[in-house]
Design a protein around this motif. Structure first.
Motif, PDB file in Angstrom:
ATOM      1  N   ASP A  31       0.845  -1.191   0.000  1.00 50.44           N
ATOM      2  CA  ASP A  31       0.000   0.000   0.000  1.00 50.44           C
ATOM      3  C   ASP A  31       0.888   1.252   0.000  1.00 50.44           C
ATOM      4  OD1 ASP A  31      -1.647   2.215   0.890  1.00 50.44           O
ATOM      5  OD2 ASP A  31      -3.100   0.726   1.606  1.00 50.44           O
ATOM      6  N   LYS A  32       0.716   2.107  -0.976  1.00 52.85           N
ATOM      7  CA  LYS A  32       1.551   3.314  -1.097  1.00 52.85           C
ATOM      8  C   LYS A  32       1.481   4.188   0.150  1.00 52.85           C
ATOM      9  CE  LYS A  32       2.718   7.184  -4.139  1.00 52.85           C
ATOM     10  NZ  LYS A  32       3.693   7.630  -3.205  1.00 52.85           N
ATOM     11  N   ARG A  33       0.356   4.180   0.859  1.00 52.58           N
ATOM     12  CA  ARG A  33       0.230   4.995   2.068  1.00 52.58           C
ATOM     13  C   ARG A  33       1.234   4.548   3.130  1.00 52.58           C
ATOM     14  NH1 ARG A  33      -6.109   4.127   2.610  1.00 52.58           N
ATOM     15  NH2 ARG A  33      -5.355   2.128   1.834  1.00 52.58           N
ATOM     16  N   ILE A  34       1.615   3.274   3.121  1.00 53.63           N
ATOM     17  CA  ILE A  34       2.639   2.778   4.055  1.00 53.63           C
ATOM     18  C   ILE A  34       4.004   3.321   3.640  1.00 53.63           C
ATOM     19  CG2 ILE A  34       3.790   0.730   4.999  1.00 53.63           C
ATOM     20  CD1 ILE A  34       0.928   0.903   5.934  1.00 53.63           C
ATOM     21  N   TYR A  97       8.829   0.964  13.416  1.00 45.71           N
ATOM     22  CA  TYR A  97       7.594   0.213  13.265  1.00 45.71           C
ATOM     23  C   TYR A  97       6.852   0.618  12.002  1.00 45.71           C
ATOM     24  CZ  TYR A  97       6.035   4.503  15.564  1.00 45.71           C
ATOM     25  OH  TYR A  97       5.843   5.819  15.902  1.00 45.71           O
ATOM     26  N   TRP A  98       5.969  -0.253  11.580  1.00 43.43           N
ATOM     27  CA  TRP A  98       4.989   0.056  10.540  1.00 43.43           C
ATOM     28  C   TRP A  98       3.706  -0.695  10.880  1.00 43.43           C
ATOM     29  CZ3 TRP A  98       3.352  -4.341   8.160  1.00 43.43           C
ATOM     30  CH2 TRP A  98       4.248  -5.399   8.000  1.00 43.43           C
ATOM     31  N   LEU A  99       2.599  -0.173  10.387  1.00 39.88           N
ATOM     32  CA  LEU A  99       1.297  -0.734  10.704  1.00 39.88           C
ATOM     33  C   LEU A  99       0.413  -0.652   9.469  1.00 39.88           C
ATOM     34  CD1 LEU A  99      -0.181  -1.773  13.310  1.00 39.88           C
ATOM     35  CD2 LEU A  99      -1.060   0.536  13.564  1.00 39.88           C
ATOM     36  N   GLY A 100      -0.339  -1.718   9.218  1.00 41.78           N
ATOM     37  CA  GLY A 100      -1.280  -1.723   8.102  1.00 41.78           C
ATOM     38  C   GLY A 100      -2.306  -0.612   8.240  1.00 41.78           C
TER      39      GLY A 100
END
Length: 179
Positions: A31-34, A97-100
């Motif tokens: 997802d580009k937003r990520i 971190y990253w989150l969906g």
């Protein structure tokens, strides 16, 4: 090296990634937003990038370079993101971190971050935890400050594959309170 710890919070399990997590990770980070909010996730995400990243993360753990946790929602047993420590000299680490996208705004990063900070200072005996975020991502800054980290500076620089304005934070073990 001993197996990676598993951490539990009210709504999450933080555990090592497995190869079986690759399809879910691939779908989340594509997802580009990520990629817009996370410095080291490219868009489009490479085909088979998730399995490569998972296997690399396992190797980095064995080499005592990183500790990378899958954030798994207890109610659904789905991977919703990742939280990492990049281990640095002098018993220091950088939190990342990253989150969906579907999990944004629900407090998961703060919840997981508190467990990570406790694990870092108590179990890993870290002396300092650092974090940084793109200035264009103030929500990440909100998470970091909720974890008790203090803003240290803003500067322009490379952050992953981006050159941008970056905010830097730190939390010293002596200033950590588990409450």
């Amino acid at each position: 090296m001993k197996p990676q710890a598993t951490l539990n919070t009210e709504r999450l399990i933080l555990r090592a990634f497995t190869d079986e997590d690759a399809p879910r990770v691939q779908s989340i980070v594509d997802d580009k937003r990520i990629s817009d909010m996370v410095s080291n996730i490219p868009h489009p995400y490479p085909e088979n990038g998730a399995i490569t990243w998972i296997q690399d993360s396992q190797q980095r753990y064995e080499n005592a370079e990183n500790v990378i946790f899958a954030l798994v929602e207890k109610d659904t047993n789905l991977v919703i993101g990742a939280m990492t420590y990049k281990l640095l000299p002098n018993s220091e680490a950088e939190l990342g971190y990253w989150l969906g996208v579907e999990s944004w705004g629900k407090g998961y990063c703060t919840e997981a971050g508190r467990a990570m900070i406790a694990h870092g200072f108590i179990d890993l005996e870290l002396t300092c935890v650092y974090a940084r975020h793109l200035t264009a991502n103030p929500s990440s800054g909100n998470v970091i400050t909720k974890l008790g980290m203090k803003h240290t500076e803003r500067r322009e620089g490379s952050c992953g594959d981006k050159f941008a304005s970056i905010e830097f934070y730190e939390l010293l073990a002596k200033d950590y309170s588990a409450s």
